[in-house]
Write a protein that holds these residues in place. Structure first.
Motif, PDB file in Angstrom:
ATOM      1  N   LEU B 210       0.856  -1.186   0.000  1.00 56.57           N
ATOM      2  CA  LEU B 210       0.000   0.000   0.000  1.00 56.57           C
ATOM      3  C   LEU B 210       0.895   1.239   0.000  1.00 56.57           C
ATOM      4  N   SER B 212       1.522   5.447  -0.204  1.00 55.75           N
ATOM      5  CA  SER B 212       0.923   6.737   0.086  1.00 55.75           C
ATOM      6  C   SER B 212       2.011   7.795   0.053  1.00 55.75           C
ATOM      7  N   LEU B 217       3.167   2.407   2.933  1.00 55.53           N
ATOM      8  CA  LEU B 217       2.431   2.559   4.184  1.00 55.53           C
ATOM      9  C   LEU B 217       2.289   1.209   4.877  1.00 55.53           C
ATOM     10  N   ALA B 218       2.114   0.158   4.065  1.00 54.48           N
ATOM     11  CA  ALA B 218       1.973  -1.185   4.635  1.00 54.48           C
ATOM     12  C   ALA B 218       2.319  -2.192   3.563  1.00 54.48           C
ATOM     13  N   VAL B 225      -3.077  -5.855   5.233  1.00 57.23           N
ATOM     14  CA  VAL B 225      -2.839  -4.510   4.690  1.00 57.23           C
ATOM     15  C   VAL B 225      -4.146  -3.764   4.456  1.00 57.23           C
ATOM     16  N   THR B 227      -6.916  -2.862   5.727  1.00 53.17           N
ATOM     17  CA  THR B 227      -7.711  -2.677   6.943  1.00 53.17           C
ATOM     18  C   THR B 227      -8.342  -1.295   6.920  1.00 53.17           C
ATOM     19  N   ASP B 229      -8.290   1.200   9.049  1.00 53.27           N
ATOM     20  CA  ASP B 229      -7.410   2.310   9.423  1.00 53.27           C
ATOM     21  C   ASP B 229      -6.447   2.669   8.310  1.00 53.27           C
ATOM     22  N   ARG B 230      -5.787   1.650   7.789  1.00 52.66           N
ATOM     23  CA  ARG B 230      -4.759   1.925   6.786  1.00 52.66           C
ATOM     24  C   ARG B 230      -5.354   2.493   5.515  1.00 52.66           C
ATOM     25  N   LEU B 231      -6.450   1.880   5.029  1.00 49.26           N
ATOM     26  CA  LEU B 231      -7.061   2.385   3.795  1.00 49.26           C
ATOM     27  C   LEU B 231      -7.604   3.790   4.008  1.00 49.26           C
ATOM     28  N   ALA B 233      -6.492   6.035   6.026  1.00 45.68           N
ATOM     29  CA  ALA B 233      -5.369   6.970   6.058  1.00 45.68           C
ATOM     30  C   ALA B 233      -4.823   7.208   4.660  1.00 45.68           C
ATOM     31  N   ALA B 234      -4.646   6.119   3.888  1.00 44.43           N
ATOM     32  CA  ALA B 234      -4.037   6.260   2.569  1.00 44.43           C
ATOM     33  C   ALA B 234      -4.941   7.026   1.617  1.00 44.43           C
TER      34      ALA B 234
END
Lengths: 353, 259
Positions: B210, B212, B217-218, B225, B227, B229-231, B233-234
């Motif tokens: 991922l 960004s 980012l992950a 990856v 998830t 939170d991560r998506l 944020a990105a």
């Protein structure tokens, strides 16, 4: 860029049938032999082709045949092949069927070199003459054509991709610039040089002789020998340089080879025959329609067709206003300009412009 | 194995990638995702050598930049976005070019098999520029496949690098293309893909990178990856991941209606 608001792409249509390349190349070779025979025998003094073998020729006929017509024929064939293959290589390099050395200033650059050799040649150090000898004009023309090709390629690719608009306009500008410098040289020329320049500038094979042929042939043959080596690379480069690199093509080497070959052939052709345009547009275009765009077949076929085309045009130029001669450059422009216009107006959407 | 350490890239004076580390293993489909402008395609272009910059990329520990193009073409094919062909070549001629550059040049049947694999057999003799955008994209995939037909040659894995292979395709052909890539990875080859569609990524990827703002980012399996939170944020939006239960029937309320 599409021209004249071209219509939507036509789907579900097979490509029109192509002619098999092998027989077409063989047919062109036969055609070349036939027009060569006709060109040798036609003229102010008629000698039938088979007469050369059946009866002893008188000295006048021998002189006409071997001192005038034969070198002119061979030079015409080499110049025609060189110009046609230069067109193919340039079109492959620019991914565009409209590129032609005559149209984009490369011939003008070669012309500047040739005129420079004629006018300034006497002022050069004797050492250069010793090295170049009779090759001075072809070498200068080669340098002029090469420098123009390089500048053109850089300009047309300034924004990372080859734009035909930039290329054509930059070519016109370069051609105008080269012609301006040529004008200055002509202004500086003395009377004897002016006479040389006038004959040269008409675009004609009229002055052909064995010495001219010996000067131009090695350069033209070198270009013709290099061209087939570039065929596979140019095929892949139709999809752009990165795609070609991914398919294993040494792109920089292919580009350098193409620029060298175009400069050599165009330069040599211009040096011996002045400005003969459109051969590089007409021959490849007709052949792409007939046998397809594969450069492995297009290059040999274009060489044969270009040679035959120029021999026919030269023969017609010799005969049409006999005993005078029409400059062959005029004749080629009369044939070539309509073909170019047709090509411009029949551009398909979706192709690179 | 493709390995890249400290990969940077500068385009037009702007730093696009900031020291990215990247690894892709054979037998896996590694998918690079991220929002527009996050550096996905730039990373792919650095990995394929289309772009120069700091950091080295290696294929089986050998620096890619030092490999002759001819040899590299036997190990890996690259499918770029929106390739335009400058002359009227037919689909078959274009696929044949890939075939002749690749490692199956002794097996001419590969050309037609590659065309059949992307479902274009009926259009093999059409001009490529007469085909629709989606058909052209599949045609170029067939060219890449004809170049790298065997997932493994001489005991070494071969690679496909693809940039948004399904962007122009309808859902049926999206699945077809993803299955072509999946099969290639399942039979021992390596796939590195840049994708926009997170669902198709979740369905087919073994590993997801991922991106960004020019950084990773992950990096890991899709479930780790992709998830919330991560998506979120990105992509700078509220994103909620759903998963279907492993057992038992389930339904989507959107699919229900009053009888």
């Amino acid at each position: 860029m599409t021209v004249l608001g071209a219509s939507a792409p036509i789907r579900n249509r097979r490509a029109p049938a192509r002619l098999p390349a092998g027989p077409v190349v063989a047919g062109l070779a036969v055609l070349l032999v036939l027009v060569a025979g006709a060109s040798l025998s036609l003229g102010a003094s008629g000698i039938l082709p088979w007469e050369m073998f059946l009866r002893p020729l008188n000295p006048a006929e021998t002189a006409i045949l071997f001192s005038i017509r034969l070198p002119r024929l061979i030079l015409g064939a080499l110049v025609g092949a060189g110009l046609a293959v230069s067109g193919v290589l340039m079109q492959g390099l620019f991914r565009n069927p409209l590129a032609d050395p005559g149209l984009v200033g490369v011939s003008a650059g070669g012309g500047l070199g040739a005129v420079g050799a004629i006018v300034l040649g006497g002022a050069l150090p004797a050492g250069i003459h010793a090295v170049t000898g009779m090759y001075l004009a072809p070498v200068f023309a080669f340098a002029g054509a090469g420098i123009t090709t390089l500048i053109l390629y850089r300009l047309a690719r300034l924004r990372g991709h080859t734009s035909v608009t930039t290329m054509l306009l930059a070519g016109i500008v370069l051609g105008a610039l080269a012609n301006a410098f040529t004008g200055i040289l002509i202004y500086l020329a003395d009377d004897r040089q002016l006479r040389d320049l006038t004959f040269w500038g008409l675009g004609s094979l009229a002055g052909a002789n064995w010495v001219k042929l010996a000067a131009a042939a090695p350069v033209l043959l070198a270009g013709l020998a290099v061209a087939p080596l570039l065929a596979r690379g140019l095929n892949a480069m139709a999809m752009g340089e990165p795609a070609a690199r991914h398919m294993g093509v040494p792109v920089e080497r292919v580009k350098r080879g193409a620029i060298f070959a175009v400069a050599a052939m165009t330069g040599a052709a211009v040096a011996v025959s002045g400005g003969i345009g459109f051969v590089g547009i007409v021959a490849p275009h007709v052949l792409r329609l007939a046998i397809g765009p594969d450069h492995r077949r297009l290059i040999p076929a274009s060489a044969l067709f270009g040679a035959a085309l120029l021999i026919v045009a030269d023969t017609v130029a010799r005969l049409i206003v006999a005993p005078a001669e029409l400059p062959i450059g005029i004749l080629m422009a009369l044939i070539g300009a309509p073909v170019f216009l047709w090509l411009l107006l029949s551009r398909r959407p979706g192709t690179v412009m | 194995m493709i390995e890249a350490r400290g990969i940077g890239a500068v385009l037009g004076g702007t730093k696009i990638l900031h020291g990215v580390d990247f690894t892709a293993r054979p037998g896996e489909m590694t998918v690079i995702v991220g929002p527009n402008g996050s550096g996905k395609t730039t990373l792919l272009r650095r990995l394929t050598g289309d772009l120069d910059g700091p950091g080295a990329v290696t294929l089986d520990a050998a620096p890619v930049a030092a490999m002759p193009p001819r040899l590299l073409a036997l190990r890996r094919a690259v499918l770029q976005q929106a390739v335009q062909v400058g002359f009227p070549f037919t689909l078959r001629e274009v696929v044949r070019m890939g075939f002749e550059a690749g490692h199956s040049a002794h097996a001419p049947a590969v050309v037609d098999m590659a065309i059949a694999e992307v479902g274009l057999s009926a259009k093999a003799d059409h001009f490529l520029h007469d085909l629709s955008g989606g058909e052209q994209a599949r045609g170029h995939l067939a060219r890449a496949r004809a170049q790298i037909w065997q997932p493994v040659t001489q005991g070494r894995a071969c690679w496909l690098f693809v940039d948004e292979p399904v962007a122009a395709l309808d859902i049926g052909h999206q699945i077809l293309v993803m299955e072509v890539l999946r099969r290639f990875a399942d039979t021992g080859g390596g796939v590195v893909a840049v994708m926009h569609d997170l669902n198709l990524t979740a369905m087919h990827a073994d590993r997801v990178v991922l991106m960004s703002e020019g950084r990773v980012l992950a990096d890991g399996p899709p479930e780790a990856v992709l998830t919330d939170d991560r998506l979120s944020a990105a992509y700078r939006s509220r994103i909620r991941i759903n998963t279907a239960p492993a057992q038992g029937p389930w339904l989507l309320p959107q699919m229900a209606g009053r009888g």
